[in-house]
Write a protein that holds these residues in place. Sequence first.
Motif, PDB file in Angstrom:
ATOM      1  N   SER A  13      44.780  42.192  33.331  1.00  0.00           N
ATOM      2  CA  SER A  13      43.450  41.973  33.873  1.00  0.00           C
ATOM      3  C   SER A  13      43.510  41.373  35.259  1.00  0.00           C
ATOM      4  CB  SER A  13      42.656  41.038  32.949  1.00  0.00           C
ATOM      5  OG  SER A  13      43.304  39.791  32.836  1.00  0.00           O
TER       6      SER A  13
ATOM      7  N   GLU B 290      37.644  37.074  35.490  1.00  0.00           N
ATOM      8  CA  GLU B 290      37.294  37.610  34.182  1.00  0.00           C
ATOM      9  C   GLU B 290      35.799  37.514  33.955  1.00  0.00           C
ATOM     10  OE1 GLU B 290      39.156  39.212  32.072  1.00  0.00           O
ATOM     11  OE2 GLU B 290      40.826  39.015  33.445  1.00  0.00           O
TER      12      GLU B 290
ATOM     13  N   HIS C 277      44.387  46.768  35.600  1.00  0.00           N
ATOM     14  CA  HIS C 277      43.194  46.051  36.057  1.00  0.00           C
ATOM     15  C   HIS C 277      42.009  46.999  36.220  1.00  0.00           C
ATOM     16  CE1 HIS C 277      40.554  43.231  37.908  1.00  0.00           C
ATOM     17  NE2 HIS C 277      40.657  43.729  39.131  1.00  0.00           N
TER      18      HIS C 277
ATOM     19  N   GLN D 248      40.509  47.626  32.932  1.00  0.00           N
ATOM     20  CA  GLN D 248      39.667  46.503  32.519  1.00  0.00           C
ATOM     21  C   GLN D 248      38.302  46.563  33.213  1.00  0.00           C
ATOM     22  OE1 GLN D 248      40.373  43.595  30.560  1.00  0.00           O
ATOM     23  NE2 GLN D 248      42.223  44.563  29.779  1.00  0.00           N
TER      24      GLN D 248
ATOM     25  N   ARG E 167      36.043  49.281  31.763  1.00  0.00           N
ATOM     26  CA  ARG E 167      35.540  48.961  30.426  1.00  0.00           C
ATOM     27  C   ARG E 167      34.626  47.741  30.420  1.00  0.00           C
ATOM     28  NH1 ARG E 167      40.221  48.049  26.809  1.00  0.00           N
ATOM     29  NH2 ARG E 167      41.481  47.735  28.678  1.00  0.00           N
TER      30      ARG E 167
ATOM     31  N   LEU F 112      35.295  44.658  31.280  1.00  0.00           N
ATOM     32  CA  LEU F 112      35.959  43.434  30.850  1.00  0.00           C
ATOM     33  C   LEU F 112      36.340  42.533  32.009  1.00  0.00           C
ATOM     34  CD1 LEU F 112      38.330  44.943  28.131  1.00  0.00           C
ATOM     35  CD2 LEU F 112      36.073  43.929  27.830  1.00  0.00           C
ATOM     36  N   SER F 113      36.314  43.056  33.226  1.00  0.00           N
ATOM     37  CA  SER F 113      36.668  42.271  34.398  1.00  0.00           C
ATOM     38  C   SER F 113      35.864  42.782  35.587  1.00  0.00           C
ATOM     39  CB  SER F 113      38.180  42.395  34.685  1.00  0.00           C
ATOM     40  OG  SER F 113      38.560  41.587  35.780  1.00  0.00           O
TER      41      SER F 113
END
Length: 246
Positions: free
Chosen positions: A20, A29, A94, A97, A100, A102-103
Amino acid sequence: MASMRNAPDDEAGGAGSGQSHGPEGDSVELRRSGHAPHHATVRDDESWEPAALADSGSADDPVASLGPQIRGLRRANGLTIADLAKRAQMSVGHLSQVERGLSTPTIRQLQDLATAMGVRIGWFFQEDAPLAVEDNVVVRADRRKAMHLEGLGVTDYLLVPHLEGRLELLLCVFEPGGGSGAEPYSHDGEECGVVIAGRLELWVNHRRYLLEEGDSFAFPSTQPHRYRNPGDSETRVIWAITPPTY
């Protein structure tokens, strides 16, 4: 943008990585809780127009909606996740992430992603309500386009009716600690602004400046720059850029 056939779903090293962090480990994050990752639904025989991509994700979670937009635009350009990661100089893990939800990418990374796919950052501006523009002159305060980067603690409101002219004007709102990310970035043009509330920590060409309410700034955008809110209350900045970057 012309419609193009979608690329196969997340080829070679896409969602499998749990990384990530960006190239320098400075990714931020997602701080929201209680939201499941959002995924775009894509069929190999679908053709995409940019307007059709904007409805991916959740309107209640602007961070999660950013990832599916990036993913949809990548597919519309016929790029695998590895292709885009290489162009934007990000790790595949990354980028996965980010796609999706997520980050959150830094401002520099979002700029690199947009450039790699032939759009401005403004392509990702979300319209929570239809933009109210009168005679192509006035934008009403409660109907502005906004781009929310919750993971970075930044919300940018577009103050001009469109980005087709030579000037871009934004109201930038920074949560405590919010900013562009640890990486400086640069681009063509010039920019200036005035702090109307709070404090702004600004780095230009690796020199640090601390601005208080009422202070203003101007610099060539070609110089590496970054910024953040160093205080414990909200910072608000009127920010002008020419030519439009977003």
